[in-house]
Design a protein around this motif. Structure first.
Motif, PDB file in Angstrom:
ATOM      1  N   GLY A  36      -8.688  22.585  12.103  1.00  0.00           N
ATOM      2  CA  GLY A  36      -7.239  22.434  12.031  1.00  0.00           C
ATOM      3  C   GLY A  36      -6.800  22.395  10.590  1.00  0.00           C
ATOM      4  N   SER A  37      -5.590  22.037  10.406  1.00  0.00           N
ATOM      5  CA  SER A  37      -5.068  21.989   9.056  1.00  0.00           C
ATOM      6  C   SER A  37      -5.446  20.663   8.409  1.00  0.00           C
ATOM      7  CB  SER A  37      -3.551  22.160   9.070  1.00  0.00           C
ATOM      8  OG  SER A  37      -2.962  21.145   9.830  1.00  0.00           O
ATOM      9  N   GLY A  38      -5.368  20.650   7.085  1.00  0.00           N
ATOM     10  CA  GLY A  38      -5.716  19.450   6.353  1.00  0.00           C
ATOM     11  C   GLY A  38      -4.561  18.463   6.290  1.00  0.00           C
ATOM     12  N   VAL A  39      -4.755  17.422   5.494  1.00  0.00           N
ATOM     13  CA  VAL A  39      -3.753  16.378   5.312  1.00  0.00           C
ATOM     14  C   VAL A  39      -3.211  16.495   3.885  1.00  0.00           C
ATOM     15  CG1 VAL A  39      -3.400  13.880   5.223  1.00  0.00           C
ATOM     16  CG2 VAL A  39      -4.949  14.858   6.920  1.00  0.00           C
ATOM     17  N   PRO A  40      -1.884  16.621   3.724  1.00  0.00           N
ATOM     18  CA  PRO A  40      -1.321  16.684   2.371  1.00  0.00           C
ATOM     19  C   PRO A  40      -1.744  15.475   1.547  1.00  0.00           C
ATOM     20  CG  PRO A  40       0.353  17.218   4.007  1.00  0.00           C
ATOM     21  CD  PRO A  40      -0.862  16.724   4.757  1.00  0.00           C
ATOM     22  N   LEU A  41      -2.093  15.709   0.272  1.00  0.00           N
ATOM     23  CA  LEU A  41      -2.576  14.626  -0.584  1.00  0.00           C
ATOM     24  C   LEU A  41      -1.591  13.462  -0.664  1.00  0.00           C
ATOM     25  CD1 LEU A  41      -4.280  16.515  -3.542  1.00  0.00           C
ATOM     26  CD2 LEU A  41      -5.364  15.106  -1.806  1.00  0.00           C
ATOM     27  N   ALA A  42      -0.308  13.752  -0.663  1.00  0.00           N
ATOM     28  CA  ALA A  42       0.694  12.686  -0.754  1.00  0.00           C
ATOM     29  C   ALA A  42       0.643  11.759   0.455  1.00  0.00           C
ATOM     30  CB  ALA A  42       2.086  13.299  -0.896  1.00  0.00           C
ATOM     31  N   GLN A  43       0.044  12.196   1.547  1.00  0.00           N
ATOM     32  CA  GLN A  43      -0.039  11.384   2.763  1.00  0.00           C
ATOM     33  C   GLN A  43      -1.375  10.664   2.917  1.00  0.00           C
ATOM     34  OE1 GLN A  43       0.931  13.811   6.152  1.00  0.00           O
ATOM     35  NE2 GLN A  43       2.887  14.447   5.292  1.00  0.00           N
ATOM     36  N   VAL A  44      -2.271  10.811   1.938  1.00  0.00           N
ATOM     37  CA  VAL A  44      -3.591  10.178   2.015  1.00  0.00           C
ATOM     38  C   VAL A  44      -3.452   8.712   1.623  1.00  0.00           C
ATOM     39  CG1 VAL A  44      -5.961  10.181   1.158  1.00  0.00           C
ATOM     40  CG2 VAL A  44      -4.779  12.346   1.568  1.00  0.00           C
ATOM     41  N   SER A  49      -3.641   6.447  -7.629  1.00  0.00           N
ATOM     42  CA  SER A  49      -2.639   7.364  -8.199  1.00  0.00           C
ATOM     43  C   SER A  49      -3.230   8.257  -9.286  1.00  0.00           C
ATOM     44  CB  SER A  49      -1.444   6.575  -8.743  1.00  0.00           C
ATOM     45  OG  SER A  49      -1.863   5.687  -9.760  1.00  0.00           O
ATOM     46  N   ARG A  50      -4.200   7.738 -10.060  1.00  0.00           N
ATOM     47  CA  ARG A  50      -4.830   8.570 -11.100  1.00  0.00           C
ATOM     48  C   ARG A  50      -5.655   9.679 -10.481  1.00  0.00           C
ATOM     49  NH1 ARG A  50      -7.715   3.599 -13.774  1.00  0.00           N
ATOM     50  NH2 ARG A  50      -7.783   3.181 -11.547  1.00  0.00           N
ATOM     51  N   LEU A  51      -6.321   9.356  -9.389  1.00  0.00           N
ATOM     52  CA  LEU A  51      -7.122  10.347  -8.682  1.00  0.00           C
ATOM     53  C   LEU A  51      -6.215  11.387  -8.021  1.00  0.00           C
ATOM     54  CD1 LEU A  51     -10.044  10.994  -8.129  1.00  0.00           C
ATOM     55  CD2 LEU A  51     -10.006   9.415  -6.227  1.00  0.00           C
ATOM     56  N   ALA A 109     -12.496   3.592  -9.041  1.00  0.00           N
ATOM     57  CA  ALA A 109     -11.209   3.556  -9.740  1.00  0.00           C
ATOM     58  C   ALA A 109     -10.498   2.225  -9.545  1.00  0.00           C
ATOM     59  CB  ALA A 109     -10.321   4.703  -9.261  1.00  0.00           C
ATOM     60  N   ARG A 110     -10.755   1.559  -8.439  1.00  0.00           N
ATOM     61  CA  ARG A 110     -10.091   0.285  -8.161  1.00  0.00           C
ATOM     62  C   ARG A 110     -10.765  -0.896  -8.851  1.00  0.00           C
ATOM     63  NH1 ARG A 110     -10.174   1.801  -2.716  1.00  0.00           N
ATOM     64  NH2 ARG A 110     -11.470   0.002  -2.359  1.00  0.00           N
ATOM     65  N   LEU A 111     -11.963  -0.710  -9.334  1.00  0.00           N
ATOM     66  CA  LEU A 111     -12.666  -1.812  -9.996  1.00  0.00           C
ATOM     67  C   LEU A 111     -12.052  -2.088 -11.362  1.00  0.00           C
ATOM     68  CD1 LEU A 111     -16.373  -0.933  -9.194  1.00  0.00           C
ATOM     69  CD2 LEU A 111     -14.910  -2.597  -8.047  1.00  0.00           C
ATOM     70  N   GLN A 112     -12.088  -3.319 -11.788  1.00  0.00           N
ATOM     71  CA  GLN A 112     -11.524  -3.717 -13.071  1.00  0.00           C
ATOM     72  C   GLN A 112     -12.613  -4.234 -14.007  1.00  0.00           C
ATOM     73  OE1 GLN A 112      -8.226  -3.355 -13.803  1.00  0.00           O
ATOM     74  NE2 GLN A 112      -8.050  -2.411 -11.783  1.00  0.00           N
ATOM     75  N   GLY A 113     -12.504  -3.933 -15.284  1.00  0.00           N
ATOM     76  CA  GLY A 113     -13.335  -4.487 -16.346  1.00  0.00           C
ATOM     77  C   GLY A 113     -14.817  -4.585 -16.047  1.00  0.00           C
TER      78      GLY A 113
END
Length: 126
Positions: A36-44, A49-51, A109-113
């Motif tokens: 089928g079709s994929g999922v638009p990135l904006a809907q993931v 946000s950086r990714l 990406a969510r990890l800090q320091g």
């Protein structure tokens, strides 16, 4: 060893084919991905946000996740899942590599320091 058979055409002294059950429990209940079709990135949901920006504006300029990628994203909760085992069987060009990597990179990406330095617990094998 003889195995009972329901095939009436075979002589009773011939062994039937044994169905092998996968050894690993998580392989016993596969998730089937429908074409089928994929999922638009904006809907993931949960995509850092950086990714998102890197995927949309990078070299490949992705617009959507392929079906295999969106299913893996959902199954692994975008890198938040404690599930560690994943096996994908799909044709070449279906997006398996990004399907494996995207949740791992999103989790990093969510990890800090200092957590980022201690991220040795995140592993991926392709």
């Amino acid at each position: 060893k003889k195995v009972a058979t329901k095939d009436r055409d075979k002589p009773s002294d011939m062994p039937a084919q044994e169905v092998k059950t996968p050894v690993l429990p998580w392989m016993r209940v596969p998730v089937t991905i429908e074409a089928g079709s994929g999922v638009p990135l904006a809907q993931v949901s949960g995509l850092d946000s950086r990714l998102l920006a890197a995927l949309m504006h990078g070299h490949q300029q992705y617009k959507e996740l392929f079906p295999v990628q969106s299913v893996v994203w959902t199954e692994l909760a975008g890198g938040c899942s404690t599930a560690h085992d994943l096996c994908i069987a799909a044709p070449t060009g279906s997006g398996k590599t990004l399907a494996y990597v995207l949740p791992v990179v999103n989790g990093l990406a969510r990890l800090q320091g200092q957590q980022r330095l201690a991220a040795h617990c995140l592993q991926g094998r392709v």
